[in-house]
Design an enzyme around this catalytic site. Structure first.
Site, short mmCIF file in Angstrom:
data_model
loop_
_atom_site.label_atom_id
_atom_site.label_comp_id
_atom_site.label_asym_id
_atom_site.label_seq_id
_atom_site.Cartn_x
_atom_site.Cartn_y
_atom_site.Cartn_z
N PHE A 4 0.76 -1.01 0.19
CA PHE A 4 -0.09 -0.16 0.03
C PHE A 4 0.86 1.36 -0.05
O PHE A 4 1.62 1.41 0.96
CB PHE A 4 -0.85 0.03 1.31
CG PHE A 4 -1.75 1.10 1.21
CD1 PHE A 4 -2.81 1.18 0.59
CD2 PHE A 4 -1.45 2.34 1.84
CE1 PHE A 4 -3.91 2.29 0.59
CE2 PHE A 4 -2.38 3.78 1.77
CZ PHE A 4 -3.61 3.61 1.36
N ASP A 52 9.57 2.75 1.33
CA ASP A 52 8.23 3.64 1.82
C ASP A 52 7.91 3.27 3.34
O ASP A 52 7.54 2.36 3.88
CB ASP A 52 6.96 3.23 1.06
CG ASP A 52 5.54 3.71 1.62
OD1 ASP A 52 5.71 4.68 2.55
OD2 ASP A 52 4.75 3.61 0.79
N LYS A 112 2.71 10.18 8.51
CA LYS A 112 2.09 9.72 9.65
C LYS A 112 2.70 10.34 10.73
O LYS A 112 2.86 11.59 11.27
CB LYS A 112 1.75 8.36 9.64
CG LYS A 112 1.09 7.78 8.46
CD LYS A 112 0.66 6.40 8.67
CE LYS A 112 -0.36 5.72 7.78
NZ LYS A 112 -1.59 6.02 7.69
N THR A 134 1.68 23.73 -4.14
CA THR A 134 1.44 25.01 -3.50
C THR A 134 2.21 24.96 -2.25
O THR A 134 2.94 25.86 -1.80
CB THR A 134 0.07 25.35 -3.23
OG1 THR A 134 -0.57 25.42 -4.51
CG2 THR A 134 -0.21 26.60 -2.44
#
Length: 438
Positions: free
Chosen positions: A193, A302, A333, A357
């Site tokens: 994931f 990851d 997280k 941004t």
């Protein structure tokens, strides 16, 4: 229990809860009422209950019906040191921090004066081995999405032998065609994931509901080892399983190169979290790193869910014992901000290529610096190792007592899991545990 906050004035005594306290079943009547109200505005199918964050403290989450529960979910593994930690509340009360909390700059263009210092104090102070550069982002998905882009840019410049695109590159990319939009790929693993944005979703293979009805890319998917437990009883079988998966990785890299879609990068979690708490040995990851190096692929670890200390080391990949563990390490997280560390050569070659941004949020670096102070001051990594052993031993005991229901107890630090025999039993256990305050 009672404790004195080391960050707060010495006269200030803080109170934590001493256990769960349940007043209704969950969700209670007020949660049900609010769910109905919110349902008039948005989809509420995933909502469990509504929370009272003012009353939540430490490891205990309080809901709007006054139920106090031991929180082992921690906001999808994103709360680093519990609710309303006094060190963070003190940070909020400091008037010198008001400007950082109120003004959110476009960091890629107009960063604040103290931004380099705050990065050094927070993210750079815990940088993975061999990395001194970090790019902040807002969340896990955009961290991985931009890390993939960094690998593609790096790989394409390697192919060119320089970083100057041709006129054809520039014109063809505007209509989504090669060579400007090259046929490159990212190799991922079944069960992984990495997020829900378009590129990340192409590398996410945990649950069908995440991917259903969304177009995707033709990128290779390798099997992740399915280990047998207890590990000491299946040494030979697990070694064979990992060797099978590594062989498949190499075969896929060759196959996709022959298809004209070479693998620019490999992405993997040190522990597949969303996909079912799936582990592999340090030898597996070391071999995978060597395969990436052999074939000229970027190696992206990851750590969005595993980073931050829950395995007993700040980064789960530290358990592999490598001097050069990755080319990119992404996070979010428990680090409160998103982003990715990277090797020098994966630095974007031009402005605006890795960009959005906000490019993160300076207030989150402020909080992270204090979280890291608490982790160091209170030796929390050592505590994770100690309490993780107690947790895993407890799971072993439960597994022995209920062999027909529980199996495959496993974990590193407090990152522990156990399998339940079927969905219905699992759902029943979860609901009963919640009504008992967990």
């Amino acid at each position: 229990c009672r404790y004195v906050s080391k960050a707060a004035p010495k006269t200030q005594v803080e109170f934590d809860y001493d256990g769960p306290s349940m007043k209704t079943s969950v969700p209670g009547p007020r949660s049900q009422e609010l769910t109905k109200q919110l349902g008039e505005i948005q989809n509420v199918g995933a909502i469990n209950f509504f929370c009272n964050y003012e009353e939540s403290r430490g490891n205990y989450l309080v809901d709007v019906d006054g139920n106090r529960m031991l929180d082992i979910y921690t906001q999808i593994s994103s709360i680093p040191i519990g609710y309303n930690h006094p060190a963070l509340l003190k940070l909020m009360a400091n008037p010198n921090n008001l400007s950082t909390l109120v003004n959110r700059p476009a960091l890629g263009i107009l960063p604040p004066e103290n931004f380099p210092d705050k990065l050094t104090e927070s993210l750079i102070s815990v940088a993975p081995t061999g990395m001194t550069r970090v790019q902040t982002m807002a969340c896990g998905s955009c961290s991985n999405e931009n890390a993939y882009k960094a690998m593609f840019i790096w790989y394409r410049n390697k192919e060119r032998g320089h970083n100057t695109p041709s006129d054809e590159d520039l014109s063809s990319c505007m209509i989504n065609q090669a060579p400007g939009c090259p046929g490159l790929s990212i190799l991922s693993f079944m069960g992984g994931f990495h997020g829900r944005t378009m590129g990340c979703l192409a590398t996410t293979h945990s649950k069908a509901i995440h991917k259903l009805d969304v177009p995707s890319f033709d990128w290779p998917i390798a099997p992740f080892p399915r280990l047998q437990y207890p590990l000491e009883e299946f040494t030979r079988e697990n070694a064979q399983e990992e060797a099978r998966c590594l062989e498949e990785v190499e075969d896929l890299i060759v196959k996709w190169r022959q298809k004209g879609k070479p693998v620019a990068g490999i992405v993997i979690e040190p522990i597949q979290a969303e996909g079912g708490d799936n582990h592999a040995s340090p030898d597996f990851f070391r071999s995978l790193r060597n395969i990436a190096r052999k074939h000229g692929c970027g190696f992206h670890v990851d750590e969005v869910q595993t980073g931050g200390g829950t395995t007993g080391k700040f980064w789960a990949h530290e358990h592999w014992g490598m001097d050069d563990p990755a080319d990119i390490v992404s996070f979010s997280k428990k680090l409160l901000t998103g982003g990715f560390y990277h090797k020098d050569e994966l630095q974007a070659d031009k402005p605006y290529r890795i960009f959005n941004t906000w490019m993160g949020d300076p207030s989150k670096n402020l909080f992270l610096a204090e979280v890291l102070n608490v982790i160091r001051r209170e030796n929390l990594l050592e505590e994770v190792t100690r309490s993780g052993k107690a947790l895993l031993n407890g799971l072993y005991e439960l597994q022995a007592q209920h062999p027909g229901i529980l199996s495959r107890a496993r974990g590193q630090g407090t990152f522990c899991a156990i399998d339940i025999c079927d969905d219905a039993t699992r759902n029943s256990i979860l609901l009963k545990a919640r009504d008992k305050g967990m």
